[in-house]
Design an enzyme around this catalytic site. Structure first.
Site, mmCIF file in Angstrom:
data_model
loop_
_atom_site.group_PDB
_atom_site.id
_atom_site.type_symbol
_atom_site.label_atom_id
_atom_site.label_comp_id
_atom_site.label_asym_id
_atom_site.label_seq_id
_atom_site.Cartn_x
_atom_site.Cartn_y
_atom_site.Cartn_z
ATOM 1 C CG HIS A 82 59.787 -29.476 -40.906
ATOM 2 N ND1 HIS A 82 59.494 -29.904 -39.837
ATOM 3 C CD2 HIS A 82 60.411 -30.872 -41.513
ATOM 4 C CE1 HIS A 82 59.567 -31.246 -39.618
ATOM 5 N NE2 HIS A 82 60.261 -31.843 -40.674
ATOM 6 C CG ASP A 135 56.688 -28.692 -37.910
ATOM 7 O OD1 ASP A 135 56.454 -28.324 -39.085
ATOM 8 O OD2 ASP A 135 57.577 -29.411 -37.822
ATOM 9 C CB SER A 232 59.209 -34.743 -40.910
ATOM 10 O OG SER A 232 60.312 -34.643 -40.123
#
Length: 274
Positions: A82, A135, A232
């Site tokens: 992402h 992811d 992230s």
């Protein structure tokens, strides 16, 4: 630890407060921040932790950092898929002209270390934005890093994935869950939790759905230690191996809302072949 809105750029923060991590599969975490329930560390002690940055998109503050990553090969860095998405960047990661990885810089307000251009971006083609499964993305660097910067990936069946295992998550994200972003690298101590804990917390909501075959559940039973916005793609490390990547969750450090990480061992073939 995860973004819940497209405006947030998949980055988590390590903080001590019972903050909420807004990293969701549908939306990455904020572009900057630190770790909940954590403490400052230096890249000298963890040289495999690197920042993903674009000054053109995110400005010179904090060197343009918006996600974390981990070095798994001298020219190969792994981050969250992402972090390379159009929702986060306004374009595909491969189209960002000044996409770089920053190595050897603990304080993003300084100029230590190196800013290395990303030569190639490979996003897992099976990444599912609805559940957040898969992811992971691989960045190939234009210049090689020293061998000492490389952190091995845990393999399938590794004891590092056993519930109760002590682990550490790293990042430059939000340290309180309230958009309190720091420029220094932080780490937080968490624990690998039973898959059932995350299956109960995330049975399938707007945030995502926990899938044990491709995700790792980690945190503390009472909360207080977690990744957050801006973290992230950063590494979850145990037994001297990277076992996960900061991916998503609900809030930052909240009791009953553990962090969800990409299970790196499930994507070893993709990483090796990218």
């Amino acid at each position: 630890m995860r973004p819940t809105s497209p405006a947030l750029v998949g980055a988590l923060a390590l903080t001590t407060a019972a903050a909420v991590l807004p990293l969701a599969a549908s939306a990455p975490a904020a572009a900057d921040g630190v770790i909940i329930g954590g403490q400052p560390v230096t890249v000298g002690d963890s040289p495999w932790v690197v920042a993903v940055a674009s000054r053109g998109l995110f400005g010179d503050s904090r060197s343009g950092q918006y996600c974390g990553a981990v070095v798994v090969g001298r020219t190969k860095v792994v981050t969250a898929a992402h972090c390379m998405s159009r929702e986060v960047l306004g374009m595909e990661g491969s189209s960002v002209p000044d996409l770089k990885v920053i190595a050897g810089r603990s304080d993003l307000g300084g100029d230590a270390g190196r800013e290395i251009k990303v030569r190639k971006v490979a996003v897992n083609p099976d990444y599912d934005t609805a559940t957040n499964a898969g992811d992971v993305a691989v960045l190939t660097l234009a210049q090689a890093l020293p061998a000492g910067h490389v952190l091995p990936m845990a393999g399938k069946g590794s004891s590092a994935y056993e519930p109760g295992t002590e682990a550490t998550v790293y990042g430059w994200g939000d340290t309180t869950g309230n958009s309190t972003y720091a420029s220094r690298l932080h780490s937080a101590n968490v624990r690998v939790l039973e898959d059932g804990v995350c299956e109960e917390a995330y049975p399938g909501t707007l945030d995502g759905r926990y899938e044990a075959d491709s995700m790792v559940c980690a945190g503390r039973p009472g909360g207080g230690h977690d990744a957050c916005q801006g973290d992230s793609g950063g590494p979850l490390v145990a037994h001297g191996r990277v076992i996960g990547l900061v991916s998503w969750g609900s809030g930052c450090g909240e009791a009953g809302r553990p962090g969800v990480y990409t299970r790196i061992s499930s994507f070893a073939d993709f990483v090796d072949e990218a």
